[in-house]
Design an enzyme around this catalytic site. Structure first.
Site, PDB file in Angstrom:
ATOM      1  N   HIS A 299     -54.671 -20.253 -30.517  1.00  0.00           N
ATOM      2  CA  HIS A 299     -54.515 -20.964 -29.238  1.00  0.00           C
ATOM      3  C   HIS A 299     -53.557 -22.148 -29.401  1.00  0.00           C
ATOM      4  O   HIS A 299     -52.704 -22.400 -28.546  1.00  0.00           O
ATOM      5  CB  HIS A 299     -55.874 -21.488 -28.739  1.00  0.00           C
ATOM      6  CG  HIS A 299     -56.851 -20.416 -28.354  1.00  0.00           C
ATOM      7  ND1 HIS A 299     -58.161 -20.419 -28.784  1.00  0.00           N
ATOM      8  CD2 HIS A 299     -56.719 -19.302 -27.589  1.00  0.00           C
ATOM      9  CE1 HIS A 299     -58.798 -19.367 -28.274  1.00  0.00           C
ATOM     10  NE2 HIS A 299     -57.938 -18.671 -27.558  1.00  0.00           N
TER      11      HIS A 299
ATOM     12  N   LYS B 231     -69.884 -14.456 -20.154  1.00  0.00           N
ATOM     13  CA  LYS B 231     -70.389 -14.473 -21.526  1.00  0.00           C
ATOM     14  C   LYS B 231     -71.173 -15.774 -21.740  1.00  0.00           C
ATOM     15  O   LYS B 231     -70.815 -16.804 -21.178  1.00  0.00           O
ATOM     16  CB  LYS B 231     -69.241 -14.433 -22.529  1.00  0.00           C
ATOM     17  CG  LYS B 231     -68.368 -13.206 -22.431  1.00  0.00           C
ATOM     18  CD  LYS B 231     -67.164 -13.328 -23.351  1.00  0.00           C
ATOM     19  CE  LYS B 231     -65.872 -13.401 -22.588  1.00  0.00           C
ATOM     20  NZ  LYS B 231     -64.688 -13.645 -23.368  1.00  0.00           N
TER      21      LYS B 231
ATOM     22  N   ARG C 192     -51.606 -11.503 -28.813  1.00  0.00           N
ATOM     23  CA  ARG C 192     -51.697 -11.418 -30.276  1.00  0.00           C
ATOM     24  C   ARG C 192     -51.131 -10.095 -30.766  1.00  0.00           C
ATOM     25  O   ARG C 192     -50.430 -10.028 -31.755  1.00  0.00           O
ATOM     26  CB  ARG C 192     -53.162 -11.536 -30.725  1.00  0.00           C
ATOM     27  CG  ARG C 192     -53.726 -12.921 -30.615  1.00  0.00           C
ATOM     28  CD  ARG C 192     -55.221 -12.898 -30.770  1.00  0.00           C
ATOM     29  NE  ARG C 192     -55.833 -12.026 -29.763  1.00  0.00           N
ATOM     30  CZ  ARG C 192     -57.122 -11.893 -29.577  1.00  0.00           C
ATOM     31  NH1 ARG C 192     -57.963 -12.546 -30.344  1.00  0.00           N
ATOM     32  NH2 ARG C 192     -57.610 -11.102 -28.642  1.00  0.00           N
TER      33      ARG C 192
ATOM     34  N   SER D 140     -61.816 -15.873 -31.235  1.00  0.00           N
ATOM     35  CA  SER D 140     -62.940 -16.819 -31.155  1.00  0.00           C
ATOM     36  C   SER D 140     -64.243 -16.135 -31.564  1.00  0.00           C
ATOM     37  O   SER D 140     -65.091 -16.735 -32.232  1.00  0.00           O
ATOM     38  CB  SER D 140     -63.065 -17.365 -29.732  1.00  0.00           C
ATOM     39  OG  SER D 140     -61.913 -18.072 -29.382  1.00  0.00           O
TER      40      SER D 140
END
Ligand code: PNS
Length: 162
Positions: free
Chosen positions: A21, A45, A94, A132
């Site tokens: 990030h 979540k 990514r 994460s």
């Protein structure tokens, strides 16, 4: 050029904020004068860190980065962007596997707010596998996360997992 062209919103759950990030944020700052990090409050979540904790941690990480502000948001991202007087959303890619979900979000956001443009930035290869979710798993199992997250995040994870 739109009046808001030099400002971008960088949204995410950031539970927690990783070096990946941070890499995307620094790349965004080479393009935009101001970047507002939007930390999602009402995620479906169950987050490890409360939204207040995530905002405070990211503020520590970004303390020496000029032009960065950190705010929480709930509701639609396009509404947050509008409230920030900003019509550019920055998202990091990514790997190619991120593309489907990210393109879907970009197209939905374009339908929800016609003037909203999504700008994809590609993270350094060494962060392509950092997520994460994996960071939380490693920290929970008492692994060393120092190489994957900024020091403030590593401290917060150590405190969280005792
Ligand atoms: O870090 P994440 O979890 O991949 O970030 C996802 C995020 C926060 C960008 C996305 O869930 C979001 O924009 N949520 C706000 C609700 C919304 O606007 N939904 C419609 C567009 S997908």
């Amino acid at each position: 050029m739109t009046p808001y062209a030099k400002k971008a919103v960088f949204p995410g759950s950031f539970d927690p904020f990783t070096n990946g990030h941070l890499d995307i944020l620094k790349r965004a700052l080479r393009i935009f004068d101001y970047v507002t990090i939007g930390v999602l409050a009402n995620s479906s979540k169950q987050p490890l860190f409360t939204v207040e904790e995530r905002v405070a941690i990211i503020q520590q990480v970004c303390v020496e980065l000029p032009g960065v502000s950190v705010r929480s948001f709930s509701g639609l991202l396009v509404d947050f962007a509008r409230a920030e007087k900003c019509d550019i959303i920055v998202r990091g890619l990514r790997a190619i596997s991120d593309y489907d979900y990210e393109a879907q979000m970009a197209l939905i956001n374009r339908r929800l707010g016609e003037s909203i443009e999504t700008c994809f930035l590609v993270a350094r290869e060494e962060y392509s596998y950092v997520s994460s979710t994996l960071i939380k798993q490693i920290a929970n199992l008492r692994g060393d996360v120092a190489q994957f997250v900024p020091p403030a995040v590593a401290r917060a994870l150590a405190e969280k997992f005792g």
